[in-house]
Scaffold this active site. Structure first.
Site, PDB file in Angstrom:
ATOM      1  N   ASP A  60       0.685  -1.183  -0.113  1.00  0.00           N
ATOM      2  CA  ASP A  60      -0.072  -0.094   0.165  1.00  0.00           C
ATOM      3  C   ASP A  60       0.880   1.259   0.126  1.00  0.00           C
ATOM      4  O   ASP A  60       2.026   1.267   0.326  1.00  0.00           O
ATOM      5  CB  ASP A  60      -0.822  -0.024   1.158  1.00  0.00           C
ATOM      6  CG  ASP A  60      -2.176   0.883   1.165  1.00  0.00           C
ATOM      7  OD1 ASP A  60      -2.443   1.502  -0.148  1.00  0.00           O
ATOM      8  OD2 ASP A  60      -2.928   0.965   2.321  1.00  0.00           O
ATOM      9  N   TYR A  99       5.595  -9.890   7.121  1.00  0.00           N
ATOM     10  CA  TYR A  99       5.559  -8.392   7.422  1.00  0.00           C
ATOM     11  C   TYR A  99       6.022  -8.019   8.883  1.00  0.00           C
ATOM     12  O   TYR A  99       5.701  -8.866   9.782  1.00  0.00           O
ATOM     13  CB  TYR A  99       4.056  -8.010   7.119  1.00  0.00           C
ATOM     14  CG  TYR A  99       3.740  -7.730   5.812  1.00  0.00           C
ATOM     15  CD1 TYR A  99       3.785  -6.547   5.206  1.00  0.00           C
ATOM     16  CD2 TYR A  99       3.218  -8.792   5.037  1.00  0.00           C
ATOM     17  CE1 TYR A  99       3.716  -6.352   3.754  1.00  0.00           C
ATOM     18  CE2 TYR A  99       2.797  -8.663   3.862  1.00  0.00           C
ATOM     19  CZ  TYR A  99       2.896  -7.372   3.096  1.00  0.00           C
ATOM     20  OH  TYR A  99       2.489  -7.260   1.857  1.00  0.00           O
TER      21      TYR A  99
END
Length: 325
Positions: free
Chosen positions: A97, A156
């Site tokens: 993103d 992540y």
């Protein structure tokens, strides 16, 4: 020129180059890359491992405007290979993103020619890319490899800096939290995410046409303390749009002792994003980083007749020829 559809249909071993035809391609008047011209039906696939500071980019995915990481990488590839964008068919493993960083993003592209050496290609790409995007590794890929569809798991990290005063050197890569956190409660809550669950409650509405499978497998979710820095590490088979940030946001509320750890299974079972919104809040993207991507080992085997992978060229200082008195 071979079309991508035809390239994707090829599942035969890496084609052997024709030894009778070679050419020298000058790149940006700085480095020469030797490419070996194969038969007309050949296609070659290449894997890139990329790191980038996502601060000034609108994410990975290609857009006309504003700038994205994929746009910058494609521009460098077009200059390096002299191929149009449609023929390169660059594909990234994860559509990070806007504002999200990466240390281990993976992408692949195709060319109708082979290379003799990848060190010079690697150097040329980094010479053309902006300084906040680096190619860490360049390697040949088998026909079966696909940056997105061969993925086994993604890792992540989300960093939280917990102190009254923000470390200015962490401000672009960690979220500032001024509340004292109960990390034991956060670890307890994180365990509820581990396993295979329907994560509909943790998905934001996406703007693309894809209908993703809401069932994801989380292999681990660790909460690590490093002084004032709190690092939340999550590994999963895949993630929905903004899923990681939404999970971390809920853990932060639990760490502040605003809600109990056992609220996690309740929200998961609701399968309703509105239910999460009652307890959580928006978490900015700059604390999130795509650290690494794991693949099926069979898809990572190097094809025959290919150059060695490149981790970048090291420079050496030659012996000084100045006469000392």
């Amino acid at each position: 020129m071979m079309t991508y559809a035809a390239a994707a249909a090829l599942v035969a071993p890496f084609p052997s180059p024709s030894p009778s035809s070679t050419s020298l391609l000058s790149l940006n008047s700085a480095v020469d890359v030797v490419e070996v011209q194969p038969n007309q039906d050949s296609v070659y696939k290449w894997r890139l491992v990329l790191a980038y500071d996502g601060t000034r980019y609108a994410g990975w995915q290609y857009q006309e405007s504003p700038p994205t990481v994929q746009c910058a990488v494609e521009k460098a590839l077009i200059q390096t290979t002299k191929l149009p964008r449609k023929d390169l068919q660059l594909v990234g493993a994860s559509r990070t993103d806007a504002g999200v960083h990466a240390w281990g993003q993976v992408a692949h592209f195709v060319t109708p020619f082979n290379y003799e050496n990848l060190d010079r290609v690697h150097m040329a790409l980094n010479g053309l890319l902006p300084s906040d995007i680096r190619v860490r590794e360049t390697s040949p890929a088998s026909a079966e490899f696909h940056a997105r569809f061969s993925v086994k798991s993604k890792i992540y990290h989300y960093k939280i800096y917990s102190d009254t005063i923000m470390d200015p050197f962490q401000r672009r890569f960690a979220y500032h939290n001024m509340y004292k956190l109960n990390t034991a409660a956060m670890r307890e809550a994180a365990k509820y995410f581990v396993g295979k669950h329907d994560f509909t409650s943790f998905e934001n509405a996406s703007h693309n046409d894809r209908v993703p499978d809401p069932v994801k497998h989380i292999f681990r979710f660790d909460v690590k303390e490093m002084g004032a820095l709190l690092q939340l590490e999550v590994e999963g088979s895949g993630f929905l749009y903004r899923q990681v940030r939404n999970m971390v946001a809920l853990l932060l509320q639990i760490g502040k002792e605003a809600i109990p750890p056992d609220i996690v299974p309740y929200i998961l079972a609701s399968r309703d994003r509105k239910e999460l919104a009652k307890y959580s809040f928006y978490l900015p993207p700059h604390g999130l980083c795509l650290v690494s991507i794991n693949y099926n080992e069979s898809h990572l085997l190097p094809p025959p007749d290919c150059p060695a992978k490149s981790f970048g060229m090291h420079h050496t200082i030659r012996k000084c020829k100045v006469v000392y008195y």
